[in-house]
Design a protein around this motif. Sequence first.
Motif, PDB file in Angstrom:
ATOM      1  N   MET A   1      -3.886  -4.262  16.380  1.00 53.41           N
ATOM      2  CA  MET A   1      -3.323  -3.179  15.602  1.00 53.41           C
ATOM      3  C   MET A   1      -3.090  -3.664  14.170  1.00 53.41           C
ATOM      4  SD  MET A   1      -3.155  -0.761  17.813  1.00 53.41           S
ATOM      5  CE  MET A   1      -2.132   0.537  17.199  1.00 53.41           C
ATOM      6  N   GLU A   2      -3.168  -2.712  13.261  1.00 53.72           N
ATOM      7  CA  GLU A   2      -2.947  -3.028  11.850  1.00 53.72           C
ATOM      8  C   GLU A   2      -1.876  -2.097  11.279  1.00 53.72           C
ATOM      9  OE1 GLU A   2      -5.462  -3.973   7.838  1.00 53.72           O
ATOM     10  OE2 GLU A   2      -6.435  -2.809   9.411  1.00 53.72           O
ATOM     11  N   LEU A   3      -0.916  -2.684  10.607  1.00 48.60           N
ATOM     12  CA  LEU A   3       0.195  -1.954  10.017  1.00 48.60           C
ATOM     13  C   LEU A   3      -0.002  -1.901   8.511  1.00 48.60           C
ATOM     14  CD1 LEU A   3       2.994  -0.656  10.451  1.00 48.60           C
ATOM     15  CD2 LEU A   3       3.967  -2.942  10.253  1.00 48.60           C
ATOM     16  N   THR A   4      -0.033  -0.687   7.969  1.00 43.01           N
ATOM     17  CA  THR A   4      -0.193  -0.513   6.528  1.00 43.01           C
ATOM     18  C   THR A   4       0.888   0.418   6.006  1.00 43.01           C
ATOM     19  OG1 THR A   4      -1.757   1.301   6.864  1.00 43.01           O
ATOM     20  CG2 THR A   4      -2.692  -0.889   6.550  1.00 43.01           C
ATOM     21  N   ALA A   5       1.099   0.353   4.700  1.00 42.31           N
ATOM     22  CA  ALA A   5       2.104   1.204   4.055  1.00 42.31           C
ATOM     23  C   ALA A   5       1.495   1.867   2.835  1.00 42.31           C
ATOM     24  CB  ALA A   5       3.312   0.378   3.643  1.00 42.31           C
ATOM     25  N   ASN A   6       1.826   3.128   2.659  1.00 47.84           N
ATOM     26  CA  ASN A   6       1.447   3.851   1.455  1.00 47.84           C
ATOM     27  C   ASN A   6       2.627   3.714   0.489  1.00 47.84           C
ATOM     28  OD1 ASN A   6       0.870   5.642  -0.586  1.00 47.84           O
ATOM     29  ND2 ASN A   6       0.080   7.222   0.788  1.00 47.84           N
ATOM     30  N   ARG A   7       2.536   2.761  -0.413  1.00 45.71           N
ATOM     31  CA  ARG A   7       3.639   2.473  -1.315  1.00 45.71           C
ATOM     32  C   ARG A   7       3.890   3.605  -2.302  1.00 45.71           C
ATOM     33  NH1 ARG A   7       5.686  -2.335  -2.392  1.00 45.71           N
ATOM     34  NH2 ARG A   7       5.212  -2.177  -4.609  1.00 45.71           N
ATOM     35  N   SER A   8       2.898   4.452  -2.526  1.00 42.88           N
ATOM     36  CA  SER A   8       3.086   5.547  -3.483  1.00 42.88           C
ATOM     37  C   SER A   8       3.918   6.691  -2.904  1.00 42.88           C
ATOM     38  CB  SER A   8       1.742   6.073  -3.990  1.00 42.88           C
ATOM     39  OG  SER A   8       1.010   6.666  -2.953  1.00 42.88           O
ATOM     40  N   THR A   9       4.035   6.758  -1.581  1.00 45.27           N
ATOM     41  CA  THR A   9       4.853   7.814  -0.974  1.00 45.27           C
ATOM     42  C   THR A   9       6.184   7.292  -0.434  1.00 45.27           C
ATOM     43  OG1 THR A   9       3.771   7.578   1.184  1.00 45.27           O
ATOM     44  CG2 THR A   9       2.838   9.199  -0.355  1.00 45.27           C
ATOM     45  N   CYS A  10       6.359   5.988  -0.423  1.00 43.86           N
ATOM     46  CA  CYS A  10       7.597   5.384   0.072  1.00 43.86           C
ATOM     47  C   CYS A  10       8.776   5.836  -0.788  1.00 43.86           C
ATOM     48  CB  CYS A  10       7.474   3.863   0.046  1.00 43.86           C
ATOM     49  SG  CYS A  10       8.982   2.984   0.518  1.00 43.86           S
ATOM     50  N   ILE A  11       9.866   6.243  -0.128  1.00 43.95           N
ATOM     51  CA  ILE A  11      11.056   6.678  -0.856  1.00 43.95           C
ATOM     52  C   ILE A  11      12.166   5.617  -0.862  1.00 43.95           C
ATOM     53  CG2 ILE A  11      10.577   9.121  -0.487  1.00 43.95           C
ATOM     54  CD1 ILE A  11      12.745   9.071   1.741  1.00 43.95           C
ATOM     55  N   GLY A  12      11.884   4.468  -0.253  1.00 40.53           N
ATOM     56  CA  GLY A  12      12.827   3.356  -0.305  1.00 40.53           C
ATOM     57  C   GLY A  12      14.052   3.505   0.569  1.00 40.53           C
ATOM     58  N   SER A  13      13.947   4.219   1.677  1.00 42.35           N
ATOM     59  CA  SER A  13      15.109   4.402   2.546  1.00 42.35           C
ATOM     60  C   SER A  13      15.511   3.114   3.265  1.00 42.35           C
ATOM     61  CB  SER A  13      14.850   5.501   3.579  1.00 42.35           C
ATOM     62  OG  SER A  13      13.951   5.034   4.572  1.00 42.35           O
ATOM     63  N   THR A  19      14.782  -1.814  10.977  1.00 43.25           N
ATOM     64  CA  THR A  19      14.135  -1.860  12.287  1.00 43.25           C
ATOM     65  C   THR A  19      13.532  -3.229  12.566  1.00 43.25           C
ATOM     66  OG1 THR A  19      13.629   0.486  12.151  1.00 43.25           O
ATOM     67  CG2 THR A  19      12.354  -0.785  13.734  1.00 43.25           C
ATOM     68  N   ASP A  20      12.885  -3.814  11.561  1.00 40.48           N
ATOM     69  CA  ASP A  20      12.243  -5.116  11.758  1.00 40.48           C
ATOM     70  C   ASP A  20      12.198  -5.901  10.446  1.00 40.48           C
ATOM     71  OD1 ASP A  20      10.828  -7.306  12.579  1.00 40.48           O
ATOM     72  OD2 ASP A  20       9.138  -6.192  13.401  1.00 40.48           O
ATOM     73  N   ASP A  43       7.168  -7.159  21.736  1.00 43.48           N
ATOM     74  CA  ASP A  43       8.296  -6.753  20.898  1.00 43.48           C
ATOM     75  C   ASP A  43       7.892  -6.446  19.460  1.00 43.48           C
ATOM     76  OD1 ASP A  43      10.028  -6.957  23.025  1.00 43.48           O
ATOM     77  OD2 ASP A  43      10.835  -8.911  22.425  1.00 43.48           O
ATOM     78  N   GLU A  44       6.993  -7.248  18.892  1.00 43.51           N
ATOM     79  CA  GLU A  44       6.567  -7.000  17.506  1.00 43.51           C
ATOM     80  C   GLU A  44       5.911  -5.630  17.384  1.00 43.51           C
ATOM     81  OE1 GLU A  44       4.095 -10.011  15.793  1.00 43.51           O
ATOM     82  OE2 GLU A  44       5.593 -11.583  16.093  1.00 43.51           O
ATOM     83  N   LEU A  45       5.029  -5.317  18.305  1.00 42.68           N
ATOM     84  CA  LEU A  45       4.343  -4.029  18.278  1.00 42.68           C
ATOM     85  C   LEU A  45       5.323  -2.886  18.531  1.00 42.68           C
ATOM     86  CD1 LEU A  45       1.748  -2.461  17.953  1.00 42.68           C
ATOM     87  CD2 LEU A  45       1.261  -2.888  20.372  1.00 42.68           C
ATOM     88  N   ALA A  46       6.272  -3.086  19.415  1.00 42.01           N
ATOM     89  CA  ALA A  46       7.274  -2.050  19.706  1.00 42.01           C
ATOM     90  C   ALA A  46       8.129  -1.765  18.470  1.00 42.01           C
ATOM     91  CB  ALA A  46       8.159  -2.483  20.873  1.00 42.01           C
TER      92      ALA A  46
END
Length: 67
Positions: A1-13, A19-20, A43-46
């Motif tokens: 699995m690959e975890l990515t983030a869209n930094r342009s839509t992140c609101i910084g909550s 969570t991790d 656990d990492e994937l969860a």
Amino acid sequence: MELTANRSTCIGSGQCVFTDPDAFDQDDDGIVLVLRPQPSAGDELARATEAVQICPSRSLVLSEQSA
């Protein structure tokens, strides 16, 4: 699995960091940084799955790793 983030839509909550904190951080502007883009099974994937589900801006994506 690959975890990515869209930094342009992140609101910084910071929900992902709560969570991790081993997989996520925030830059000086509060925008998400992915520290562990390939969570291992268990656990990492969860925790990664939970972070994706609770992200209020839907900026996190967990997908099948491309070959």
